[in-house]
Design a protein around this motif. Structure first.
Motif, short mmCIF file in Angstrom:
data_model
loop_
_atom_site.label_atom_id
_atom_site.label_comp_id
_atom_site.label_asym_id
_atom_site.label_seq_id
_atom_site.Cartn_x
_atom_site.Cartn_y
_atom_site.Cartn_z
N THR A 194 -5.13 -4.87 -4.25
CA THR A 194 -5.62 -4.65 -2.88
C THR A 194 -7.12 -4.91 -2.71
OG1 THR A 194 -6.18 -2.30 -3.10
CG2 THR A 194 -3.89 -2.81 -2.62
N GLY A 195 -7.80 -5.20 -3.81
CA GLY A 195 -9.25 -5.40 -3.74
C GLY A 195 -9.70 -6.75 -3.15
N PRO A 196 -8.97 -7.84 -3.43
CA PRO A 196 -9.44 -9.15 -2.95
C PRO A 196 -9.63 -9.21 -1.43
CG PRO A 196 -7.70 -9.46 -4.56
CD PRO A 196 -7.77 -7.99 -4.26
N THR A 231 -4.25 -1.02 -8.70
CA THR A 231 -4.49 -0.97 -7.25
C THR A 231 -5.63 -1.90 -6.85
OG1 THR A 231 -3.78 1.33 -7.26
CG2 THR A 231 -4.95 0.59 -5.31
N ASP A 232 -6.73 -1.84 -7.61
CA ASP A 232 -7.89 -2.68 -7.29
C ASP A 232 -7.55 -4.17 -7.41
OD1 ASP A 232 -9.36 -0.47 -6.83
OD2 ASP A 232 -10.62 -0.62 -8.62
N GLN A 236 1.57 6.58 -6.91
CA GLN A 236 0.57 7.62 -7.19
C GLN A 236 1.25 9.00 -7.26
OE1 GLN A 236 -2.92 9.54 -4.64
NE2 GLN A 236 -2.90 7.34 -4.46
N ILE A 242 0.85 -1.22 0.00
CA ILE A 242 0.00 0.00 0.00
C ILE A 242 0.87 1.25 0.00
CG2 ILE A 242 -1.61 1.33 1.42
CD1 ILE A 242 -2.95 -1.29 2.17
N LYS A 252 1.09 4.15 -2.90
CA LYS A 252 0.94 5.59 -2.64
C LYS A 252 2.14 6.35 -3.24
CE LYS A 252 -0.64 8.42 1.19
NZ LYS A 252 -0.90 8.48 2.63
N LEU A 312 -3.82 2.88 -13.26
CA LEU A 312 -3.36 2.87 -11.87
C LEU A 312 -4.45 2.32 -10.95
CD1 LEU A 312 -1.34 3.63 -9.62
CD2 LEU A 312 -2.35 5.91 -9.59
N ARG A 313 -5.69 2.76 -11.19
CA ARG A 313 -6.82 2.27 -10.37
C ARG A 313 -7.00 0.76 -10.55
NH1 ARG A 313 -10.04 6.85 -12.50
NH2 ARG A 313 -9.05 8.49 -11.31
N PHE A 346 -6.62 -9.87 0.92
CA PHE A 346 -5.41 -9.04 0.84
C PHE A 346 -4.83 -8.73 2.22
CE2 PHE A 346 -3.47 -4.70 0.61
CZ PHE A 346 -2.32 -5.08 -0.05
N GLN A 347 -5.70 -8.34 3.16
CA GLN A 347 -5.21 -8.03 4.52
C GLN A 347 -5.79 -8.98 5.57
OE1 GLN A 347 -6.10 -3.97 3.49
NE2 GLN A 347 -4.55 -3.27 4.91
N ARG A 390 2.00 11.53 -10.60
CA ARG A 390 1.51 12.91 -10.61
C ARG A 390 2.63 13.94 -10.82
NH1 ARG A 390 -3.81 13.09 -9.44
NH2 ARG A 390 -4.61 11.22 -8.42
N MET A 435 -4.51 7.07 -15.30
CA MET A 435 -5.16 7.00 -13.99
C MET A 435 -6.07 5.77 -13.91
SD MET A 435 -3.40 9.23 -12.81
CE MET A 435 -3.74 9.12 -11.07
#
Lengths: 159, 122
Positions: A115-117, A111-112, A86, A79, A83, A107-108, A120-121, A90, A104
């Motif tokens: 970190t989406g599943p 990231t998804d 990101q 994560i 960041k 990038l989304r 993941f955490q 920019r 963008m």
């Protein structure tokens, strides 16, 4: 002024200074262009390296038993790097607006995908099998983002 | 939990309530659900977002200063608001800001929109 008299004496001085001024301006312009081009290339190399680092870390996160054992730390590092990425993206702006949107979106998606599943955490998660779909998805998202970084860009100048 | 949908005019004039996640919840947001560990998106929604919306007419969620948010956290924390409030009401009642993480703001709103669209389709 009679043309047969030749150019006035002061014109010689003015032309000398004008020539020197133009030469100075062109040299400075060329140096700036070279420096800017070099900066973009260094930026591109940094961005690519960071994307690859994140993709590799994400693959290990889901596949490596050690990473599964320290899910919190592994996820936090990913994560944090996302960041950083990101912020890195920019620092430049695409010369074409549609390319900026594509970057963008990529990038989304990246990231998804990582970190989406749900797991993941999840501190109680188990290792994903080697043939899991997520690994292909991470590589696809990585390739999409790397493609977008290759687009024509310039250094962003904040107002 | 029931979220107030209709408010008196007097409450419409109340100042927005600002909630800073990194100061008041955690600097290290967790995963999607409570079962995944501490400071999850589900925990945030249940213990922070919904109670705040129950008390205040307009809430500003400031995501700045945290170590970063996973898509799972944002989906669980904010996405459900689209289903509960609908997109228009969510836009009227909440604002999400982050000086250092504009992507998370985008993601949170995208999840709210998706959930609201899902709700409209039903």
């Amino acid at each position: 002024m009679n043309l047969s008299e030749g150019a006035p004496w002061w014109l010689t001085i003015v032309l000398t200074f004008l020539g020197a001024g133009i030469a100075h301006f062109l040299t400075a312009y060329r140096d700036r262009a070279r420096e800017s081009c070099g900066w973009i290339e260094r930026w591109r190399a940094d961005a690519k390296s960071l994307i690859k680092e994140i993709a590799n870390a994400a693959t290990s996160h889901y596949l490596d038993q050690d990473a599964v054992g320290r899910t919190g730390i592994s996820a936090a590092l990913i994560i944090n790097n996302l960041k950083r990425l990101q912020g890195c993206l920019r620092e430049t702006e695409c010369e074409n607006a549609s390319d900026a949107k594509r970057t963008m979106d990529a990038l989304r998606h990246f990231t998804d995908t990582i970190t989406g599943p749900d797991d993941f955490q999840d501190e109680l998660r188990s290792m994903r099998p080697g043939g899991s779909e997520i690994f292909r998805m991470i590589r696809d998202a990585e390739a999409e983002l790397l493609d977008s970084v290759r687009m024509s860009r310039k250094r962003r100048v904040d107002e | 939990m029931v979220i107030k949908m209709h408010h008196a005019k007097a409450t419409d004039m109340s100042p927005p309530y600002r909630y800073m996640v990194s100061k008041n919840f955690t600097r290290f947001p967790g995963g999607r659900r409570k079962q995944h560990g501490p400071h999850s998106g589900e925990e945030f929604r249940e213990t922070v977002v919904l109670p705040l919306l129950d008390k205040h007419e307009f809430v500003v969620f400031d995501l700045s200063g945290s170590a970063g948010y996973s898509s799972g956290f944002l989906d669980e924390a904010f996405g459900e608001l689209g289903a509960i409030l609908g997109l228009q009401e969510a836009r009227r009642r909440i604002s999400i800001v982050a000086d250092d993480d504009p992507e998370s703001v985008e993601t949170a709103w995208r999840r709210i929109e998706d959930a609201a669209q899902e709700r409209d389709r039903k």
